[in-house]
Design an enzyme around this catalytic site. Structure first.
Site, PDB file in Angstrom:
ATOM      1  N   ASP A  87       1.460   0.131   3.877  1.00 16.09           N
ATOM      2  CA  ASP A  87       1.105   1.079   4.931  1.00 16.09           C
ATOM      3  C   ASP A  87       0.033   2.014   4.392  1.00 16.09           C
ATOM      4  O   ASP A  87      -0.266   1.996   3.203  1.00 16.09           O
ATOM      5  CB  ASP A  87       2.317   1.835   5.478  1.00 16.09           C
ATOM      6  CG  ASP A  87       3.021   2.711   4.454  1.00 16.09           C
ATOM      7  OD1 ASP A  87       2.775   2.553   3.253  1.00 16.09           O
ATOM      8  OD2 ASP A  87       3.822   3.562   4.863  1.00 16.09           O
ATOM      9  N   TYR A  89      -2.341   5.138   2.997  1.00 11.68           N
ATOM     10  CA  TYR A  89      -2.118   6.278   2.112  1.00 11.68           C
ATOM     11  C   TYR A  89      -1.674   7.469   2.948  1.00 11.68           C
ATOM     12  O   TYR A  89      -2.124   7.660   4.091  1.00 11.68           O
ATOM     13  CB  TYR A  89      -3.404   6.637   1.366  1.00 11.68           C
ATOM     14  CG  TYR A  89      -3.881   5.577   0.397  1.00 11.68           C
ATOM     15  CD1 TYR A  89      -3.090   5.173  -0.677  1.00 11.68           C
ATOM     16  CD2 TYR A  89      -5.140   4.993   0.544  1.00 11.68           C
ATOM     17  CE1 TYR A  89      -3.541   4.205  -1.575  1.00 11.68           C
ATOM     18  CE2 TYR A  89      -5.600   4.033  -0.343  1.00 11.68           C
ATOM     19  CZ  TYR A  89      -4.795   3.642  -1.405  1.00 11.68           C
ATOM     20  OH  TYR A  89      -5.241   2.692  -2.283  1.00 11.68           O
ATOM     21  N   PHE A 100      -5.712  -0.285   0.963  1.00  7.63           N
ATOM     22  CA  PHE A 100      -6.063   0.103  -0.398  1.00  7.63           C
ATOM     23  C   PHE A 100      -7.347   0.920  -0.508  1.00  7.63           C
ATOM     24  O   PHE A 100      -7.649   1.453  -1.569  1.00  7.63           O
ATOM     25  CB  PHE A 100      -6.153  -1.117  -1.336  1.00  7.63           C
ATOM     26  CG  PHE A 100      -4.864  -1.856  -1.494  1.00  7.63           C
ATOM     27  CD1 PHE A 100      -3.823  -1.310  -2.231  1.00  7.63           C
ATOM     28  CD2 PHE A 100      -4.672  -3.085  -0.890  1.00  7.63           C
ATOM     29  CE1 PHE A 100      -2.616  -1.982  -2.364  1.00  7.63           C
ATOM     30  CE2 PHE A 100      -3.476  -3.772  -1.017  1.00  7.63           C
ATOM     31  CZ  PHE A 100      -2.448  -3.217  -1.757  1.00  7.63           C
ATOM     32  N   HIS A 213       2.954  -5.883  -6.583  1.00 12.60           N
ATOM     33  CA  HIS A 213       2.082  -4.852  -6.013  1.00 12.60           C
ATOM     34  C   HIS A 213       1.290  -4.180  -7.141  1.00 12.60           C
ATOM     35  O   HIS A 213       1.784  -4.052  -8.267  1.00 12.60           O
ATOM     36  CB  HIS A 213       2.938  -3.806  -5.283  1.00 12.60           C
ATOM     37  CG  HIS A 213       2.166  -2.889  -4.402  1.00 12.60           C
ATOM     38  ND1 HIS A 213       1.553  -1.752  -4.879  1.00 12.60           N
ATOM     39  CD2 HIS A 213       1.886  -2.942  -3.074  1.00 12.60           C
ATOM     40  CE1 HIS A 213       0.945  -1.134  -3.882  1.00 12.60           C
ATOM     41  NE2 HIS A 213       1.123  -1.829  -2.778  1.00 12.60           N
TER      42      HIS A 213
END
Length: 249
Positions: A87, A89, A100, A213
């Site tokens: 999801d 930031y 990202f 991740h």
């Protein structure tokens, strides 16, 4: 809806947060329009918009200002790679509607720093200049990398606060459309949330790469550490096999 304004104009219209829950204000590329329209006409889409409007009316600070920006910058016909995030930031000024990615001038979040570390290790790519472009991945998006989060909004300081509210139905539909398209793609699934979408992808036609991740909590841990995964070189080899080098490589 029309495509996103030119880069020179975008800063003038892009707020630092979501101002209203109105899909008519969220431009997408024409090739994505049917799946977006179908979603917002569905019960899940109506519920999601109701939830967003309630949270905004209650004074919540919601990011990003353009939840569908990834679908504006990367039309389906230009896709070569799909990178899935979790999801957006949740810090003010960070989320810019691409998984990202952060706006130019924003300090690199730890996960993005690890992505650039792996790029440097795998391909010898130097860290981007700061403050510009810094951590902005707009160039990637315009070169055919769909930077898609599985959930497309979040509240300030509350990671995963909008998970399970309906966005996942839309991003599932986007992934299905990407998988069903006529061109072979590379899917990079980093972490359990992204890997949960694996069943939506036809792995007989596409290259599916999985790893932990890139967050500091998991980037170096088994079973598949993100640092050292080699996804970027594998993606480049696959892409060049099917399409030839992209401009700007």
């Amino acid at each position: 809806m029309t495509s996103e304004p030119a880069e020179a104009d975008f800063g003038a219209v892009l707020a630092d947060r979501l101002l209203q829950a109105d899909p008519a204000q969220w431009p997408v590329a024409p090739g994505w329009q049917p799946v977006v329209d179908d979603f917002f006409a569905s019960a899940a889409g109506v519920r999601l918009l109701g939830f967003l409007r309630e949270r905004l009316a209650a004074g919540a600070t919601v990011f990003p200002p353009q939840p569908l920006r990834a679908l504006s910058l990367t039309p389906p016909e230009s896709m070569r790679v799909v990178i899935l995030g979790q999801d957006p930031y949740h810090g003010l000024g960070q989320a810019e509607g691409l998984a990202f990615s952060v706006a130019s001038g924003v300090p690199l979040p730890p996960s993005l720093r690890n992505i650039f570390k792996e790029l440097q290790r795998d391909l010898g790519t130097p860290f981007p200049a700061f403050p510009s472009p810094g951590g902005s991945l707009v160039r990637w998006a315009r070169q055919g990398v769909l930077l898609l989060n599985t959930c497309l909004t979040v509240e300030e300081g509350q990671p995963a606060s909008h998970s399970g509210r309906g966005w996942e139905a839309l991003t599932d539909a986007v992934i299905r459309q990407a998988s069903a398209g006529g061109q072979p793609l590379v899917f990079m699934l980093w972490g359990s949330h992204a890997q949960g979408k694996r069943a939506l992808i036809d792995s007989s036609r596409h290259l599916v790469l999985t790893a932990n991740h890139p967050s500091p909590l998991s980037a170096l841990r088994p079973p598949v550490p993100f640092i050292g995964c080699g996804h970027f070189s594998q993606a480049r080899a696959w892409r060049e096999q099917h399409f030839g080098p992209l401009a700007g490589d």
